[in-house]
Write a protein that holds these residues in place. Structure first.
Motif, short mmCIF file in Angstrom:
data_model
loop_
_atom_site.label_atom_id
_atom_site.label_comp_id
_atom_site.label_asym_id
_atom_site.label_seq_id
_atom_site.Cartn_x
_atom_site.Cartn_y
_atom_site.Cartn_z
N ASP A 73 -4.73 -32.05 21.91
CA ASP A 73 -4.84 -30.59 22.00
C ASP A 73 -4.86 -30.16 23.46
O ASP A 73 -5.64 -30.67 24.26
CB ASP A 73 -6.13 -30.15 21.30
N ARG A 74 -3.99 -29.21 23.80
CA ARG A 74 -3.99 -28.63 25.15
C ARG A 74 -4.03 -27.10 25.06
O ARG A 74 -3.44 -26.41 25.88
CB ARG A 74 -2.73 -29.09 25.92
N THR A 75 -4.73 -26.60 24.08
CA THR A 75 -4.83 -25.16 23.89
C THR A 75 -5.59 -24.52 25.04
O THR A 75 -6.70 -24.93 25.38
CB THR A 75 -5.55 -24.83 22.56
N VAL A 76 -4.98 -23.51 25.64
CA VAL A 76 -5.62 -22.72 26.70
C VAL A 76 -5.55 -21.26 26.27
O VAL A 76 -4.45 -20.69 26.16
CB VAL A 76 -4.93 -22.91 28.07
N PHE A 77 -6.67 -20.65 26.03
CA PHE A 77 -6.70 -19.27 25.58
C PHE A 77 -6.18 -18.35 26.69
O PHE A 77 -6.67 -18.39 27.82
CB PHE A 77 -8.13 -18.87 25.19
N GLY A 78 -5.16 -17.55 26.36
CA GLY A 78 -4.58 -16.66 27.36
C GLY A 78 -3.67 -17.36 28.34
O GLY A 78 -3.40 -16.85 29.44
N ARG A 79 -3.13 -18.51 27.95
CA ARG A 79 -2.29 -19.34 28.83
C ARG A 79 -1.19 -18.54 29.54
O ARG A 79 -0.94 -18.73 30.73
CB ARG A 79 -1.66 -20.46 28.00
N ARG A 80 -0.53 -17.65 28.81
CA ARG A 80 0.66 -16.98 29.37
C ARG A 80 0.32 -15.98 30.47
O ARG A 80 1.21 -15.47 31.15
CB ARG A 80 1.45 -16.29 28.27
N PHE A 81 -0.97 -15.69 30.66
CA PHE A 81 -1.36 -14.68 31.65
C PHE A 81 -1.73 -15.28 33.01
O PHE A 81 -2.18 -14.56 33.90
CB PHE A 81 -2.52 -13.84 31.12
N ALA A 82 -1.57 -16.58 33.15
CA ALA A 82 -1.89 -17.23 34.43
C ALA A 82 -0.72 -18.10 34.87
O ALA A 82 0.06 -18.57 34.04
CB ALA A 82 -3.16 -18.08 34.29
N PRO A 83 -0.57 -18.34 36.16
CA PRO A 83 0.52 -19.19 36.65
C PRO A 83 0.38 -20.62 36.12
O PRO A 83 -0.74 -21.08 35.87
CB PRO A 83 0.34 -19.15 38.18
N PRO A 84 1.50 -21.32 35.98
CA PRO A 84 1.47 -22.69 35.45
C PRO A 84 0.53 -23.61 36.21
O PRO A 84 -0.14 -24.45 35.62
CB PRO A 84 2.92 -23.15 35.57
N GLU A 85 0.48 -23.45 37.55
CA GLU A 85 -0.37 -24.35 38.33
C GLU A 85 -1.86 -24.11 38.05
O GLU A 85 -2.69 -25.02 38.22
CB GLU A 85 -0.09 -24.20 39.84
N VAL A 86 -2.21 -22.91 37.63
CA VAL A 86 -3.60 -22.62 37.27
C VAL A 86 -3.92 -23.18 35.89
O VAL A 86 -5.00 -23.72 35.65
CB VAL A 86 -3.85 -21.09 37.30
N VAL A 87 -2.97 -23.07 34.98
CA VAL A 87 -3.19 -23.47 33.59
C VAL A 87 -3.14 -24.99 33.42
O VAL A 87 -3.84 -25.54 32.57
CB VAL A 87 -2.12 -22.80 32.68
N ARG A 88 -2.36 -25.65 34.24
CA ARG A 88 -2.06 -27.07 34.03
C ARG A 88 -3.31 -27.94 33.82
O ARG A 88 -3.33 -28.79 32.91
CB ARG A 88 -1.22 -27.61 35.19
N PRO A 89 -4.36 -27.80 34.62
CA PRO A 89 -5.52 -28.68 34.41
C PRO A 89 -6.44 -28.24 33.27
O PRO A 89 -7.39 -28.96 32.93
CB PRO A 89 -6.26 -28.59 35.75
N LEU A 90 -6.18 -27.10 32.66
CA LEU A 90 -7.05 -26.57 31.62
C LEU A 90 -6.67 -27.11 30.24
O LEU A 90 -5.60 -27.66 30.06
CB LEU A 90 -6.99 -25.04 31.61
#
Length: 344
Positions: A278-295
């Motif tokens: 599972d790599r679910t990140v709530f609100g993923r599309r609202f942040a840059p990929p580099e911010v989301v990647r470790p979440l």
């Protein structure tokens, strides 16, 4: 160039079939449900696995109905009850297999649709987990239940934590299945205006929604298509703008209420049931990929969360995503029943 007659014939074939072949391809095209019967915001006409009952009350000045399934034991009754809490993008019907399994083992099982979800009312209000927890407490009182084991997935996991913190005397055990809120999204994901969220909801298509749902499951199974069908048929309804507005409002509830600070304060027996892919990140599309990647690294979040919750146990499901009870039901139910067996 193909003739108009050929084009019209192909259109007729696609009109009459739920799945048609893409022109010039042997691969079946994904269904659009364009000719399906619409579903209203209360999911009228959508079958649930067991009879649905209702409880009516007032919430923030509005009269609402909370729908729920109350499933009696089919095996030898053990005198215990399990309460199931669904995720944001699902209703309680996705617990069908868990309902049957627990009932066969002698449990009474309660599976509500929270206000704003599934077959329950969808008022345009400010949603709070505290209100949903109070509604759940009200339901248990209505059913004459003083104590339950709580099994909660995704957004339901956040509600389960809030419920256990507000009503610890009601909770004999807490099972958190890939819960959201194990990270503080406000630290990484910028806030979104509700009106903007509504516009994005209104712009969804069955194809984009299918891609979204697929992100939950490393291995897509044909039965998961029902979640796309449900969404697509609601979207055909004249009530869809209200459905979209409520979806945006419940997004804000999740964004505003991380459970990270509550985890060390839990004082009920807790099991973390975590799909490792599972790599679910709530609100993923609202942040840059580099911010989301470790979440959203649930393989690590499970371990981190176990260390935060006093006495918590951890079961890891290899090769599994966000909803283990659908992806590997036998493995999930075995772990669940083992954990519950000595809980009063």
């Amino acid at each position: 160039m193909k003739s108009n007659t050929w084009t019209m014939a192909m259109a007729a074939v696609c009109f009459s079939a739920s799945v048609c072949l893409a022109q010039g391809s042997a691969t079946p095209a994904a269904p659009t449900y364009a000719q399906s019967e619409p579903l209203g915001t209360a999911m009228e006409g959508w079958a649930y696995p067991f009879p649905v009952q209702s409880m009516q009350f007032e919430m923030q000045g509005q009269l609402v109905r909370m729908m729920y399934m109350d499933v009696a034991p089919t095996g030898t009754p053990n005198g215990r009850t399990v309460l199931l809490m669904h995720g944001k993008n699902f209703g309680s019907d996705y617990w069908a297999g868990t309902l049957r399994t627990l009932s066969a083992q002698g449990y009474r099982v309660i599976a509500p649709d929270q206000i704003g979800f599934g077959k329950s009312s969808k008022p345009e209000i400010r949603y709070h987990f505290a209100d949903l927890a109070r509604n759940t407490d009200r339901l248990l009182a209505h059913l004459g239940l003083s104590r339950v084991a709580v099994v909660a997935n995704s957004m339901g996991g956040m509600l389960g934590v809030h419920f256990a913190r507000m009503y610890p005397q009601r909770v004999s055990a807490l099972v958190l299945e890939n819960p959201l809120g194990l990270e503080d999204y406000t630290l990484h994901i910028p806030p979104q205006a509700t009106d903007n969220l509504v516009k994005l909801e209104m712009a969804q298509t069955p194809a984009t929604y299918r891609n979204f749902v697929r992100s939950y499951f490393p291995v897509w199974q044909p039965e998961f298509e029902r979640f796309v069908e449900q969404f697509a048929r609601v979207q055909l309804s004249a009530e869809y703008p209200r459905f979209a507005k409520v979806s945006a409002l419940t997004y804000q509830m999740i964004y505003d209420a991380p459970i990270t600070a509550e985890l060390p304060r839990l004082n009920v027996p807790t099991l973390l049931a975590i799909g490792q892919l599972d790599r679910t990140v709530f609100g993923r599309r609202f942040a840059p990929p580099e911010v989301v990647r470790p979440l959203g690294n649930f393989a690590q979040l499970g371990k981190t969360t176990q260390a935060l919750i006093p006495g918590a146990k951890l079961v890891e499901f290899e090769g599994v995503g966000h909803v283990p009870h659908l992806e590997v039901p036998e493995r999930f139910h075995a772990a669940l029943l083992q954990f519950l067996q000595d809980k009063p």
